[in-house]
Motif scaffolding. Structure first.
Motif, PDB file in Angstrom:
ATOM      1  N   ALA A 102       0.846  -1.195   0.000  1.00 18.35           N
ATOM      2  CA  ALA A 102       0.000   0.000   0.000  1.00 18.35           C
ATOM      3  C   ALA A 102       0.876   1.238   0.000  1.00 18.35           C
ATOM      4  CB  ALA A 102      -0.923   0.002   1.216  1.00 18.35           C
ATOM      5  N   MET A 103       0.320   2.321  -0.508  1.00 17.51           N
ATOM      6  CA  MET A 103       1.010   3.608  -0.455  1.00 17.51           C
ATOM      7  C   MET A 103       0.119   4.628   0.214  1.00 17.51           C
ATOM      8  SD  MET A 103       0.815   5.097  -4.362  1.00 17.51           S
ATOM      9  CE  MET A 103       1.585   3.634  -5.060  1.00 17.51           C
ATOM     10  N   HIS A 104       0.727   5.573   0.897  1.00 16.37           N
ATOM     11  CA  HIS A 104      -0.037   6.624   1.564  1.00 16.37           C
ATOM     12  C   HIS A 104      -0.977   7.304   0.582  1.00 16.37           C
ATOM     13  CE1 HIS A 104       0.477   7.536   5.798  1.00 16.37           C
ATOM     14  NE2 HIS A 104       1.716   7.110   5.724  1.00 16.37           N
ATOM     15  N   TYR A 105      -2.205   7.465   0.998  1.00 16.09           N
ATOM     16  CA  TYR A 105      -3.204   8.140   0.188  1.00 16.09           C
ATOM     17  C   TYR A 105      -3.009   9.647   0.318  1.00 16.09           C
ATOM     18  CZ  TYR A 105      -7.826   9.776  -1.317  1.00 16.09           C
ATOM     19  OH  TYR A 105      -8.851  10.425  -1.954  1.00 16.09           O
ATOM     20  N   LEU A 106      -2.766  10.307  -0.812  1.00 15.35           N
ATOM     21  CA  LEU A 106      -2.551  11.752  -0.820  1.00 15.35           C
ATOM     22  C   LEU A 106      -3.899  12.435  -0.974  1.00 15.35           C
ATOM     23  CD1 LEU A 106       0.618  11.939  -3.128  1.00 15.35           C
ATOM     24  CD2 LEU A 106       0.492  11.598  -0.639  1.00 15.35           C
ATOM     25  N   ASN A 111      -4.885  14.857 -10.517  1.00 17.58           N
ATOM     26  CA  ASN A 111      -4.065  14.264 -11.556  1.00 17.58           C
ATOM     27  C   ASN A 111      -3.222  15.323 -12.257  1.00 17.58           C
ATOM     28  OD1 ASN A 111      -4.936  11.586 -11.248  1.00 17.58           O
ATOM     29  ND2 ASN A 111      -6.749  11.957 -12.500  1.00 17.58           N
ATOM     30  N   PHE A 112      -1.987  14.980 -12.548  1.00 19.54           N
ATOM     31  CA  PHE A 112      -1.107  15.865 -13.300  1.00 19.54           C
ATOM     32  C   PHE A 112      -1.644  16.054 -14.713  1.00 19.54           C
ATOM     33  CE2 PHE A 112       2.313  15.948 -16.490  1.00 19.54           C
ATOM     34  CZ  PHE A 112       2.884  17.179 -16.192  1.00 19.54           C
ATOM     35  N   ASP A 113      -1.715  17.298 -15.139  1.00 15.28           N
ATOM     36  CA  ASP A 113      -2.164  17.636 -16.491  1.00 15.28           C
ATOM     37  C   ASP A 113      -1.039  18.395 -17.184  1.00 15.28           C
ATOM     38  OD1 ASP A 113      -3.286  18.649 -18.802  1.00 15.28           O
ATOM     39  OD2 ASP A 113      -5.174  19.216 -17.876  1.00 15.28           O
ATOM     40  N   PRO A 114      -0.411  17.796 -18.201  1.00 17.18           N
ATOM     41  CA  PRO A 114       0.731  18.452 -18.852  1.00 17.18           C
ATOM     42  C   PRO A 114       0.362  19.753 -19.553  1.00 17.18           C
ATOM     43  CG  PRO A 114       0.030  16.511 -20.094  1.00 17.18           C
ATOM     44  CD  PRO A 114      -0.714  16.491 -18.807  1.00 17.18           C
ATOM     45  N   VAL A 115      -0.921  19.953 -19.836  1.00 14.04           N
ATOM     46  CA  VAL A 115      -1.349  21.210 -20.450  1.00 14.04           C
ATOM     47  C   VAL A 115      -1.341  22.343 -19.427  1.00 14.04           C
ATOM     48  CG1 VAL A 115      -3.260  22.382 -21.615  1.00 14.04           C
ATOM     49  CG2 VAL A 115      -2.743  19.994 -22.165  1.00 14.04           C
ATOM     50  N   VAL A 116      -1.617  21.999 -18.177  1.00 20.17           N
ATOM     51  CA  VAL A 116      -1.734  22.997 -17.116  1.00 20.17           C
ATOM     52  C   VAL A 116      -0.409  23.233 -16.406  1.00 20.17           C
ATOM     53  CG1 VAL A 116      -2.859  23.512 -14.901  1.00 20.17           C
ATOM     54  CG2 VAL A 116      -4.167  22.462 -16.773  1.00 20.17           C
ATOM     55  N   THR A 117       0.344  22.157 -16.180  1.00 23.89           N
ATOM     56  CA  THR A 117       1.569  22.224 -15.377  1.00 23.89           C
ATOM     57  C   THR A 117       2.788  21.905 -16.226  1.00 23.89           C
ATOM     58  OG1 THR A 117       0.329  21.505 -13.422  1.00 23.89           O
ATOM     59  CG2 THR A 117       2.736  21.334 -13.330  1.00 23.89           C
ATOM     60  N   THR A 118       3.758  22.795 -16.225  1.00 22.32           N
ATOM     61  CA  THR A 118       5.024  22.569 -16.929  1.00 22.32           C
ATOM     62  C   THR A 118       6.055  22.051 -15.941  1.00 22.32           C
ATOM     63  OG1 THR A 118       4.561  24.342 -18.505  1.00 22.32           O
ATOM     64  CG2 THR A 118       6.855  23.638 -18.284  1.00 22.32           C
ATOM     65  N   VAL A 119       6.704  20.957 -16.285  1.00 21.50           N
ATOM     66  CA  VAL A 119       7.747  20.374 -15.452  1.00 21.50           C
ATOM     67  C   VAL A 119       9.097  20.844 -15.981  1.00 21.50           C
ATOM     68  CG1 VAL A 119       8.780  18.227 -14.608  1.00 21.50           C
ATOM     69  CG2 VAL A 119       6.300  18.387 -14.947  1.00 21.50           C
ATOM     70  N   THR A 144      -0.898   9.477 -16.885  1.00 23.81           N
ATOM     71  CA  THR A 144       0.395  10.038 -16.484  1.00 23.81           C
ATOM     72  C   THR A 144       0.955   9.414 -15.202  1.00 23.81           C
ATOM     73  OG1 THR A 144      -0.589  11.828 -15.164  1.00 23.81           O
ATOM     74  CG2 THR A 144      -0.244  12.239 -17.520  1.00 23.81           C
ATOM     75  N   ASN A 145       0.104   8.866 -14.352  1.00 24.12           N
ATOM     76  CA  ASN A 145       0.547   8.302 -13.074  1.00 24.12           C
ATOM     77  C   ASN A 145       1.415   9.276 -12.282  1.00 24.12           C
ATOM     78  OD1 ASN A 145      -0.783   5.839 -12.905  1.00 24.12           O
ATOM     79  ND2 ASN A 145       0.673   4.866 -14.293  1.00 24.12           N
ATOM     80  N   MET A 146       0.989  10.536 -12.316  1.00 29.50           N
ATOM     81  CA  MET A 146       1.590  11.575 -11.486  1.00 29.50           C
ATOM     82  C   MET A 146       0.460  12.415 -10.899  1.00 29.50           C
ATOM     83  SD  MET A 146       4.977  12.772 -13.637  1.00 29.50           S
ATOM     84  CE  MET A 146       4.133  12.987 -15.208  1.00 29.50           C
ATOM     85  N   LEU A 147       0.691  12.901  -9.691  1.00 31.03           N
ATOM     86  CA  LEU A 147      -0.298  13.717  -8.999  1.00 31.03           C
ATOM     87  C   LEU A 147       0.313  15.054  -8.604  1.00 31.03           C
ATOM     88  CD1 LEU A 147      -1.795  11.062  -6.522  1.00 31.03           C
ATOM     89  CD2 LEU A 147      -2.766  11.783  -8.715  1.00 31.03           C
ATOM     90  N   ILE A 148      -0.542  16.057  -8.496  1.00 36.87           N
ATOM     91  CA  ILE A 148      -0.148  17.326  -7.887  1.00 36.87           C
ATOM     92  C   ILE A 148      -0.769  17.359  -6.496  1.00 36.87           C
ATOM     93  CG2 ILE A 148      -0.237  19.834  -8.031  1.00 36.87           C
ATOM     94  CD1 ILE A 148       1.430  18.582 -10.231  1.00 36.87           C
ATOM     95  N   TRP A 149       0.084  17.454  -5.500  1.00 36.60           N
ATOM     96  CA  TRP A 149      -0.352  17.453  -4.099  1.00 36.60           C
ATOM     97  C   TRP A 149       0.407  18.547  -3.372  1.00 36.60           C
ATOM     98  CZ3 TRP A 149       1.662  15.019   0.717  1.00 36.60           C
ATOM     99  CH2 TRP A 149       0.677  14.905   1.712  1.00 36.60           C
TER     100      TRP A 149
END
Length: 264
Positions: A102-106, A111-119, A144-149
């Motif tokens: 299990a992983m900690h629930y954030l 969900n990461f959106d590449p249109v909204v967030t530039t890495v 994407t399997n990435m989150l913004i938290w």
């Protein structure tokens, strides 16, 4: 860089809600430490191989200083889930008795959106390098399997990595091969510093650290039907795959650079 931890163990006390993503049916569950977790079940999909990939991928990311939620071993008691009304979920819970992951629930993450967030280029290159190294097929525009938290980028779900282990034949050949599917990586266009990251990460990922991560794998996850190798021998296969691939990282770095040039 974070030290390699020993994973904590928790007991699952309450099934909260399913996360109906793909065929693996992960769930939000509460444990006896009062935290909520995203629980991955040994009885789902690819069984313990998905948990192995999740653990190795997540802990390698952590060893490289990338942001991933804490992973814990999660024990399901034999009686757990008997009162679950959904027959499919009840079957899954019964098939997953024993040690799961299990992983900690954030809570509140989006969900990461590449249109909204530039890495920025360095982090994009670090994540692309990681996914090419562990052969993670699942960090695309579609998923994407990435989150913004708390305004920070977090990596989740590495269960589709290390796909060589689904056949478990010729791990040496797989370790030395490029990773063509990196062309679909959501962050590839920004990954302009792959050579720099390759040098840094090869220095960070020592054999001792790789061995420590592989040694976290419990015996009960390494006893597959039709496999005549002992758990210790299976751990050695993962260790050899990861060290050989690291020593031949220029192969997958070149592949990623060529794929990126085709995009820009």
């Amino acid at each position: 860089m974070a030290d390699i931890p020993q994973l904590r163990a928790v007991n699952v006390t309450r099934y909260v809600t399913p996360l109906r993503e793909g065929g693996s049916l992960p769930a939000i569950a509460e444990a006896d430490d009062s935290f909520n977790y995203v629980l991955k079940f040994r009885g789902a999909g690819h069984g313990t191989k998905a948990l192995i990939a999740e653990l190795i991928g997540g802990e390698i990311a952590r060893a490289l200083g990338l942001p991933v939620p804490e992973l814990v071993f999660a024990d399901l008691d034999e009686a757990f889930g008997r009162t679950e009304a959904d027959e499919e979920i009840q079957d899954l819970l019964q098939a997953s008795r024993g040690l799961n992951l299990a992983m900690h629930y954030l809570s509140g993450a989006i969900n990461f959106d590449p249109v909204v967030t530039t890495v920025e280029a360095k982090m994009a290159s670090q994540i692309v390098w990681l996914d090419a190294y562990i052969t993670n097929v699942d960090r695309t525009f579609r998923n994407t399997n990435m989150l913004i938290w708390h305004r920070e980028l977090w990596l989740i779900d590495h269960g589709a990595s290390l796909y060589f282990h689904h056949s478990f034949d010729d791990p040496e050949g797989h370790a030395r091969s490029p990773f063509a599917l990196i062309k679909d990586h959501v962050l590839l266009p920004q990954a302009s510093l792959l050579e720099e990251v390759d040098t840094e990460y090869k220095a960070l990922l020592t054999q001792e650290k790789i061995r420590a991560i592989v040694n976290l794998l419990p015996d009960t996850w390494l006893q597959w039907e039709g496999l005549d190798q002992t758990p210790e021998q299976v751990r050695d296969v993962y260790f050899q795959f990861l060290t050989t691939r690291l020593n031949n990282s220029q192969t997958f770095v070149n592949q990623a650079q060529n794929a990126r040039q085709a995009l820009i």
